[in-house]
Design a protein around this motif. Structure first.
Motif, PDB file in Angstrom:
ATOM      1  N   ALA A   4      47.886  -7.028  17.280  1.00 58.71           N
ATOM      2  CA  ALA A   4      46.944  -7.801  16.466  1.00 58.71           C
ATOM      3  C   ALA A   4      45.697  -6.967  16.202  1.00 58.71           C
ATOM      4  O   ALA A   4      45.116  -7.007  15.125  1.00 58.71           O
ATOM      5  CB  ALA A   4      46.574  -9.097  17.184  1.00 58.71           C
ATOM      6  N   LEU A   5      45.333  -6.183  17.198  1.00 59.80           N
ATOM      7  CA  LEU A   5      44.114  -5.376  17.087  1.00 59.80           C
ATOM      8  C   LEU A   5      44.238  -4.139  17.971  1.00 59.80           C
ATOM      9  O   LEU A   5      44.684  -4.231  19.113  1.00 59.80           O
ATOM     10  CB  LEU A   5      42.915  -6.216  17.550  1.00 59.80           C
ATOM     11  N   GLU A   6      43.861  -3.003  17.382  1.00 55.11           N
ATOM     12  CA  GLU A   6      43.848  -1.761  18.154  1.00 55.11           C
ATOM     13  C   GLU A   6      42.565  -0.999  17.876  1.00 55.11           C
ATOM     14  O   GLU A   6      42.206  -0.800  16.715  1.00 55.11           O
ATOM     15  CB  GLU A   6      45.004  -0.852  17.737  1.00 55.11           C
ATOM     16  N   LEU A   7      41.911  -0.581  18.919  1.00 51.26           N
ATOM     17  CA  LEU A   7      40.730   0.275  18.786  1.00 51.26           C
ATOM     18  C   LEU A   7      41.068   1.626  19.397  1.00 51.26           C
ATOM     19  O   LEU A   7      41.616   1.690  20.504  1.00 51.26           O
ATOM     20  CB  LEU A   7      39.529  -0.333  19.514  1.00 51.26           C
ATOM     21  N   HIS A   8      40.747   2.671  18.647  1.00 52.60           N
ATOM     22  CA  HIS A   8      41.012   4.024  19.127  1.00 52.60           C
ATOM     23  C   HIS A   8      39.723   4.828  19.134  1.00 52.60           C
ATOM     24  O   HIS A   8      39.158   5.088  18.069  1.00 52.60           O
ATOM     25  CB  HIS A   8      42.019   4.734  18.215  1.00 52.60           C
ATOM     26  N   GLY A   9      39.256   5.177  20.293  1.00 56.32           N
ATOM     27  CA  GLY A   9      38.098   6.070  20.421  1.00 56.32           C
ATOM     28  C   GLY A   9      36.866   5.629  19.652  1.00 56.32           C
ATOM     29  O   GLY A   9      36.175   6.449  19.055  1.00 56.32           O
ATOM     30  N   VAL A  10      36.586   4.328  19.674  1.00 55.69           N
ATOM     31  CA  VAL A  10      35.469   3.807  18.887  1.00 55.69           C
ATOM     32  C   VAL A  10      34.123   4.116  19.562  1.00 55.69           C
ATOM     33  O   VAL A  10      33.922   3.807  20.730  1.00 55.69           O
ATOM     34  CB  VAL A  10      35.625   2.280  18.671  1.00 55.69           C
ATOM     35  N   VAL A  23      35.853   3.686  22.829  1.00 54.38           N
ATOM     36  CA  VAL A  23      36.550   2.500  23.330  1.00 54.38           C
ATOM     37  C   VAL A  23      37.989   2.470  22.814  1.00 54.38           C
ATOM     38  O   VAL A  23      38.237   2.576  21.609  1.00 54.38           O
ATOM     39  CB  VAL A  23      35.822   1.207  22.897  1.00 54.38           C
ATOM     40  N   ASP A  24      38.931   2.336  23.729  1.00 60.58           N
ATOM     41  CA  ASP A  24      40.331   2.097  23.404  1.00 60.58           C
ATOM     42  C   ASP A  24      40.671   0.696  23.870  1.00 60.58           C
ATOM     43  O   ASP A  24      40.380   0.339  25.007  1.00 60.58           O
ATOM     44  CB  ASP A  24      41.241   3.109  24.128  1.00 60.58           C
ATOM     45  N   LEU A  25      41.285  -0.067  22.967  1.00 65.13           N
ATOM     46  CA  LEU A  25      41.602  -1.450  23.320  1.00 65.13           C
ATOM     47  C   LEU A  25      42.802  -1.881  22.490  1.00 65.13           C
ATOM     48  O   LEU A  25      42.915  -1.524  21.313  1.00 65.13           O
ATOM     49  CB  LEU A  25      40.389  -2.341  22.988  1.00 65.13           C
ATOM     50  N   ARG A  26      43.702  -2.642  23.109  1.00 62.82           N
ATOM     51  CA  ARG A  26      44.865  -3.133  22.381  1.00 62.82           C
ATOM     52  C   ARG A  26      45.050  -4.608  22.699  1.00 62.82           C
ATOM     53  O   ARG A  26      45.161  -4.987  23.869  1.00 62.82           O
ATOM     54  CB  ARG A  26      46.109  -2.343  22.808  1.00 62.82           C
ATOM     55  N   VAL A  27      45.055  -5.411  21.656  1.00 65.51           N
ATOM     56  CA  VAL A  27      45.292  -6.844  21.826  1.00 65.51           C
ATOM     57  C   VAL A  27      46.629  -7.160  21.165  1.00 65.51           C
ATOM     58  O   VAL A  27      46.792  -6.962  19.955  1.00 65.51           O
ATOM     59  CB  VAL A  27      44.164  -7.681  21.184  1.00 65.51           C
ATOM     60  N   ALA A  28      47.577  -7.640  21.953  1.00 61.02           N
ATOM     61  CA  ALA A  28      48.916  -7.929  21.423  1.00 61.02           C
ATOM     62  C   ALA A  28      48.894  -9.220  20.613  1.00 61.02           C
ATOM     63  O   ALA A  28      48.020 -10.068  20.778  1.00 61.02           O
ATOM     64  CB  ALA A  28      49.905  -8.042  22.576  1.00 61.02           C
ATOM     65  N   GLN A  29      49.886  -9.364  19.728  1.00 65.71           N
ATOM     66  CA  GLN A  29      50.033 -10.604  18.953  1.00 65.71           C
ATOM     67  C   GLN A  29      50.205 -11.788  19.902  1.00 65.71           C
ATOM     68  O   GLN A  29      50.994 -11.725  20.836  1.00 65.71           O
ATOM     69  CB  GLN A  29      51.281 -10.526  18.064  1.00 65.71           C
ATOM     70  N   GLY A  30      49.477 -12.837  19.642  1.00 65.13           N
ATOM     71  CA  GLY A  30      49.661 -14.072  20.401  1.00 65.13           C
ATOM     72  C   GLY A  30      49.056 -14.069  21.795  1.00 65.13           C
ATOM     73  O   GLY A  30      49.290 -14.988  22.573  1.00 65.13           O
ATOM     74  N   GLU A  31      48.284 -13.043  22.071  1.00 69.50           N
ATOM     75  CA  GLU A  31      47.702 -12.923  23.412  1.00 69.50           C
ATOM     76  C   GLU A  31      46.283 -13.483  23.427  1.00 69.50           C
ATOM     77  O   GLU A  31      45.564 -13.410  22.442  1.00 69.50           O
ATOM     78  CB  GLU A  31      47.725 -11.440  23.783  1.00 69.50           C
ATOM     79  N   ARG A  32      45.913 -14.039  24.572  1.00 66.35           N
ATOM     80  CA  ARG A  32      44.510 -14.407  24.785  1.00 66.35           C
ATOM     81  C   ARG A  32      43.911 -13.321  25.663  1.00 66.35           C
ATOM     82  O   ARG A  32      44.286 -13.177  26.824  1.00 66.35           O
ATOM     83  CB  ARG A  32      44.399 -15.755  25.471  1.00 66.35           C
TER      84      ARG A  32
END
Ligand code: ADP
Ligand code: MG
Length: 246
Positions: A4-10, A23-32
């Motif tokens: 749903a959302l991916e941040l790479h080296g922000v 900042v690296d961050l990964r939010v999967a589909q349907g996840e809280r």
């Protein structure tokens, strides 16, 4: 499946202050997914970058497979990750009309949807009005609501849309215990099957709501994992929780 959302080296700097440091961050589909971290860690700044209110200096932001880095807010909202934060209440409109606006926005994702009958929009607005406990205040101007009521409305506006990704920045801030409990139950119920990224400082709330948690400390994500894994994480305890298990 795309995240749903991916941040790479922000990264993002304000003046001499390096607020976000890759900042690296990964939010999967349907996840809280909850984002926690001490005051000043850069959590709200990260939301500003995701929603297009500010641009990253470096790095990439990808929502549902589409690069939205540096896109303006209207565009981010239109193309995919429609997100709403604490600034979304129109003070000069009634409570009900604020919710109608949100529901109207929700219906405009597709060509045909623009002609959704107004009674459907009304139904959605009224359902949310009940859910947030403001039915008695339906015709009041939003500007006249108490602080807690405005926060509840804010939440209703975010949840009345069919946004694929919902961003909530400290949705229970300034609420008393009972109000916060009700708000959390509402968030839990209305985000079922949707994707949520929530900044929250109440640890009980975080641990009961989130499927996964990321911990931001001094502009970096130092850990991501399930509530149990985060609770047990030594770095998290030391850097953020003061060595004490939450
Ligand atoms: N628009 C801005 N201009 C200048 N500094 C900012 C701005 N936004 C955030 N900051 C700075 O970035 C740092 C992180 O702030 P913020 O993202 O609000 O942290 P958090 O939400 O984690 O408490 C703080 O030092 C804050 O002063
Ligand atoms: Mg903040």
């Amino acid at each position: 499946m795309n995240a749903a959302l991916e941040l790479h080296g922000v990264t993002r700097r304000y003046g001499a202050t390096q607020v976000l440091r890759g900042v690296d961050l990964r939010v999967a589909q349907g996840e809280r997914h909850a984002l926690i971290g001490p005051n000043g860690a850069g959590k709200s700044t990260l939301f500003d970058l995701i929603s297009g209110r500010a641009r990253p200096d470096d790095g990439r932001i990808v929502a549902n497979g589409i690069d939205i880095t540096g896109e303006p807010p209207q565009r981010v909202a239109r193309t995919l990750a429609r997100s709403f934060q604490t600034t979304s209440v129109f003070g000069g409109l009634s409570v009900l009309d604020n919710l109608r606006c949100a529901a109207l926005g929700a219906s405009s994702s597709g060509f045909l949807d623009r002609w959704l009958p107004s009674r459907k929009i009304d139904a959605r607005a009224h359902a949310m009005l009940d859910a947030i406990g403001l039915a008695e205040r339906a015709c009041e101007l939003a500007a006249r609501l108490t602080y807690a009521e405005q926060r509840a409305l804010d939440l209703g506006i975010a949840l009345a849309t069919d946004a694929p990704l919902i961003l909530l920045d400290e949705p229970t801030a300034g609420m008393n215990r009972a109000e916060a409990t009700r708000a959390l139950a509402l968030i839990r119920a209305t985000t079922e099957g949707r994707t949520l990224l929530v900044i929250e400082h109440d640890m009980d709330a975080v641990f009961s709501l989130a499927d996964r948690i990321s911990v931001l400390v001094r502009g970096r994500v130092i850990a991501t994992g399930t509530p149990a894994a985060i609770r047990a994480n030594r770095d998290v305890r030391q850097a953020y929780l003061g060595g004490v298990a939450p």
